[in-house]
Design an enzyme around this catalytic site. Structure first.
Site, mmCIF file in Angstrom:
data_model
loop_
_atom_site.group_PDB
_atom_site.id
_atom_site.type_symbol
_atom_site.label_atom_id
_atom_site.label_comp_id
_atom_site.label_asym_id
_atom_site.label_seq_id
_atom_site.Cartn_x
_atom_site.Cartn_y
_atom_site.Cartn_z
ATOM 1 N N GLU A 63 1.811 -9.184 6.685
ATOM 2 C CA GLU A 63 2.653 -8.841 7.837
ATOM 3 C C GLU A 63 2.484 -9.820 8.997
ATOM 4 O O GLU A 63 2.927 -9.556 10.111
ATOM 5 C CB GLU A 63 2.357 -7.407 8.302
ATOM 6 C CG GLU A 63 2.755 -6.371 7.247
ATOM 7 C CD GLU A 63 2.531 -4.931 7.703
ATOM 8 O OE1 GLU A 63 1.995 -4.725 8.807
ATOM 9 O OE2 GLU A 63 2.895 -4.028 6.938
ATOM 10 N N HIS A 91 8.593 -0.990 9.454
ATOM 11 C CA HIS A 91 8.840 -2.001 8.426
ATOM 12 C C HIS A 91 7.942 -1.730 7.209
ATOM 13 O O HIS A 91 7.152 -0.790 7.208
ATOM 14 C CB HIS A 91 8.536 -3.402 8.981
ATOM 15 C CG HIS A 91 7.088 -3.625 9.336
ATOM 16 N ND1 HIS A 91 6.567 -4.865 9.619
ATOM 17 C CD2 HIS A 91 6.032 -2.755 9.462
ATOM 18 C CE1 HIS A 91 5.289 -4.773 9.898
ATOM 19 N NE2 HIS A 91 4.930 -3.516 9.812
ATOM 20 N N GLU A 115 -2.991 5.845 12.241
ATOM 21 C CA GLU A 115 -2.126 6.165 11.098
ATOM 22 C C GLU A 115 -2.974 6.342 9.838
ATOM 23 O O GLU A 115 -3.937 5.599 9.622
ATOM 24 C CB GLU A 115 -1.130 5.007 10.923
ATOM 25 C CG GLU A 115 -0.134 5.181 9.787
ATOM 26 C CD GLU A 115 0.813 3.980 9.744
ATOM 27 O OE1 GLU A 115 1.191 3.455 10.817
ATOM 28 O OE2 GLU A 115 1.160 3.543 8.633
ATOM 29 N N SER A 137 0.874 -1.183 0.000
ATOM 30 C CA SER A 137 0.000 0.000 0.000
ATOM 31 C C SER A 137 0.904 1.224 0.000
ATOM 32 O O SER A 137 0.957 2.009 0.931
ATOM 33 C CB SER A 137 -0.953 -0.023 1.197
ATOM 34 O OG SER A 137 -0.320 0.323 2.391
ATOM 35 N N LYS A 151 10.002 5.283 7.063
ATOM 36 C CA LYS A 151 10.393 4.087 6.328
ATOM 37 C C LYS A 151 11.549 4.493 5.414
ATOM 38 O O LYS A 151 11.330 5.212 4.429
ATOM 39 C CB LYS A 151 9.220 3.602 5.464
ATOM 40 C CG LYS A 151 7.990 3.115 6.248
ATOM 41 C CD LYS A 151 6.789 2.980 5.305
ATOM 42 C CE LYS A 151 5.652 2.177 5.902
ATOM 43 N NZ LYS A 151 4.426 2.236 5.071
ATOM 44 N N GLU A 198 -4.802 -2.163 9.280
ATOM 45 C CA GLU A 198 -4.100 -2.782 10.419
ATOM 46 C C GLU A 198 -4.758 -2.433 11.748
ATOM 47 O O GLU A 198 -5.036 -1.270 12.017
ATOM 48 C CB GLU A 198 -2.636 -2.296 10.468
ATOM 49 C CG GLU A 198 -1.843 -2.668 9.236
ATOM 50 C CD GLU A 198 -0.500 -1.931 9.133
ATOM 51 O OE1 GLU A 198 0.057 -1.529 10.166
ATOM 52 O OE2 GLU A 198 -0.029 -1.752 7.997
ATOM 53 N N LYS A 207 7.072 0.103 14.392
ATOM 54 C CA LYS A 207 5.998 -0.750 13.880
ATOM 55 C C LYS A 207 6.649 -1.829 13.031
ATOM 56 O O LYS A 207 7.153 -1.557 11.936
ATOM 57 C CB LYS A 207 5.049 0.118 13.029
ATOM 58 C CG LYS A 207 3.688 -0.515 12.818
ATOM 59 C CD LYS A 207 2.723 0.438 12.112
ATOM 60 C CE LYS A 207 2.897 0.395 10.620
ATOM 61 N NZ LYS A 207 1.683 0.754 9.864
ATOM 62 N N ASP A 253 -3.966 1.386 11.600
ATOM 63 C CA ASP A 253 -3.512 2.030 10.363
ATOM 64 C C ASP A 253 -4.672 1.909 9.388
ATOM 65 O O ASP A 253 -4.952 0.822 8.867
ATOM 66 C CB ASP A 253 -2.253 1.352 9.800
ATOM 67 C CG ASP A 253 -1.754 2.043 8.520
ATOM 68 O OD1 ASP A 253 -2.403 3.014 8.073
ATOM 69 O OD2 ASP A 253 -0.719 1.607 7.979
ATOM 70 N N ASP A 269 1.779 8.467 7.228
ATOM 71 C CA ASP A 269 2.633 7.523 6.494
ATOM 72 C C ASP A 269 2.627 7.926 5.018
ATOM 73 O O ASP A 269 3.538 8.610 4.553
ATOM 74 C CB ASP A 269 2.111 6.098 6.728
ATOM 75 C CG ASP A 269 2.763 5.044 5.830
ATOM 76 O OD1 ASP A 269 3.799 5.345 5.208
ATOM 77 O OD2 ASP A 269 2.244 3.914 5.758
ATOM 78 N N HIS A 307 -3.197 -5.734 2.278
ATOM 79 C CA HIS A 307 -2.316 -6.789 2.786
ATOM 80 C C HIS A 307 -2.971 -8.167 2.837
ATOM 81 O O HIS A 307 -2.323 -9.152 3.164
ATOM 82 C CB HIS A 307 -1.795 -6.429 4.182
ATOM 83 C CG HIS A 307 -0.877 -5.237 4.163
ATOM 84 N ND1 HIS A 307 -0.505 -4.559 5.288
ATOM 85 C CD2 HIS A 307 -0.271 -4.599 3.130
ATOM 86 C CE1 HIS A 307 0.306 -3.562 4.961
ATOM 87 N NE2 HIS A 307 0.457 -3.562 3.659
HETATM 88 P P1 PGA Z 1 3.122 -1.173 3.000
HETATM 89 O O1 PGA Z 1 2.143 -0.989 4.245
HETATM 90 O O2 PGA Z 1 4.462 -1.569 3.491
HETATM 91 O O3 PGA Z 1 2.422 -2.243 2.216
HETATM 92 O O4 PGA Z 1 3.135 0.146 2.284
HETATM 93 C C1 PGA Z 1 2.564 -0.614 5.507
HETATM 94 C C2 PGA Z 1 1.835 0.606 5.981
HETATM 95 O O5 PGA Z 1 0.939 1.136 5.297
HETATM 96 O O6 PGA Z 1 2.159 1.096 7.058
HETATM 97 ZN ZN ZN Z 2 0.655 2.844 6.843
#
Ligand code: PGA
Ligand code: ZN
Length: 398
Positions: free
Chosen positions: A196, A353, A273, A42, A325, A155, A376, A232, A300, A146
């Protein structure tokens, strides 16, 4: 000063079974570091560009490696990352690929630490690192991009805010993950795991909120410290340009703000998030204004670890935390800068992650090095436990 002598690149497997870029960096004095790029599903629209691994490796070998081998000092992370930026020449690493860049950047940091005989978090954080450890946020139920036929919200996270140690928090998150499995079993609801490692049952968001609340209560009773819930929403994935499209309903942007504010109040959420679309700074600001003193509102896809986008958010009061990230921006130096800007303005940093991961543990060290409030990195599963167990080791040896 010791030079980097060799940069090697290859394709290795990630947790989804896809190829990703691994880098190995060697120094004149025999220091060595190895790191691999993670990969999102995503992904935010404004992220640095991930190229197909084979293409990224070929481009990086041609353009970046000659600017690093015999050219930059190992341990001088700013120079390594500047060489990567210079070799690429674009703002979004679309020439050599952010996956090649971040793998080299992280491998170089590890080689620098190895050369100095220091743990990576010490090398990155230096002498002025604080003694804070991040609270791990554990993904226990999930859907969105996911997992198929699961929740709309991406999430549902356990946030063990009262845990006396990182190790206690890590085990608490795994226990909540286990309690969710027990509850699903008691109710006869089958569930596979998403990317995940979170459970991905075919239930709606409301059922998931109730289920995770109950699981958290069970574990709280066992461990005797406070565990809260986090989400999230991955709002950009639900937004169709006009409204937020859920399986059973549609919400206008104003309704989405109300909905998330209600969830924060009803479930005492510790963390939310991407509650809104990645372009909706205004909506983020409105929600933040309403729940600022109750919860963490984290950007994010909104910020994509980019200091320019973060500064825009700060100016408007959008969110009060940034997800970090390294592969969203391409280098560790850029990730550090984002955390620095966040800290200057009272925003929390949450190191994260990706849904596609490897056994690489760099983010555990990055979170400790920068005194990040949260990390996270899932609750269970080898590529997730690699980071969680590294945090336990760092805490034990610090
Ligand atoms: P992604 O999702 O690593 O698939 O982008 C993680 C997130 O949205 O936090
Ligand atoms: Zn996210």
């Amino acid at each position: 000063m010791t030079l980097v002598t060799e940069v090697r690149l290859r394709r290795v497997l990630d947790s989804r079974g896809d190829p990703t870029v691994e880098a190995e960096v060697t120094t004149e004095s025999g220091g060595f570091g190895r790191a691999a790029a993670p990969s999102g599903a995503s992904t935010g629209e404004y992220e640095a560009v991930e190229l197909p691994p084979e293409e990224a490796i070929a481009k990086a070998r041609e353009r970046a490696v000659p600017r690093i081998e015999g050219q930059v000092y190992a341990g001088d992370q700013r120079s390594v990352d500047a060489a990567l930026r210079g070799a690429d020449g674009t703002a979004d690493f679309s020439e050599i690929g952010a996956n090649a860049a971040v793998a080299i950047s992280m491998a170089a940091a590890k080689a620098g630490a190895d050369m100095l005989g220091a743990p990576l978090y010490q090398h990155l954080g230096g002498a002025f690192r604080g003694n804070e450890f991040p609270t791990p946020l554990g993904n226990v139920v999930g859907g969105g991009e996911h997992a198929a036929d699961a929740t709309d919200i991406q999430e549902f996270l356990a946030a063990p805010v009262g845990a006396p140690s990182v190790a206690d928090a890590v085990f608490a998150n795994a226990a909540v993950h286990g309690a969710v499995a027990d509850l699903l079993d008691e109710r006869g609801i089958p569930a596979a795991k998403g990317d995940e490692g979170a459970w991905a049952p075919a239930i709606d968001d409301e059922e998931a909120l109730a289920l995770v609340s109950t699981a958290i209560e069970r574990v709280e009773d066992e461990v005797g410290f406070e565990i809260r819930m986090g989400l999230d929403v991955a709002g950009a994935e639900l937004f169709d340009g006009e409204a937020y499209v859920y399986s059973d309903t549609t919400r206008t942007p104003a309704e989405q703000v109300d909905y998330v504010a209600e969830l924060v109040a009803d479930y005492e959420l510790a963390y939310v998030e991407d509650p809104l679309d990645e372009d909706d700074y205004e909506g983020f600001a409105e929600l933040t204004d309403r729940v600022n003193d109750q919860t963490i509102v984290c950007g994010d896809d909104l910020f994509v670890t980019n200091t320019d986008r973060l500064r825009d958010g700060i100016a408007q009061g959008a969110a009060n935390a940034i997800l970090v990230k390294p592969n969203q921006i391409g280098t560790l130096s850029d990730a550090f800068d984002a955390i620095e800007v966040a800290r200057e303005h009272g925003y929390d940093a949450v190191v994260s992650h990706r849904s596609g991961e490897t056994e690489d543990t760099t983010i555990a060290h990055l979170a400790v090095a920068t005194d990040a409030s949260f990390i996270k990195t899932g609750a269970v599963g080898g590529e997730r436990t690699a980071k969680l167990n590294e945090l336990i080791r760092i805490e034990a040896n610090a």
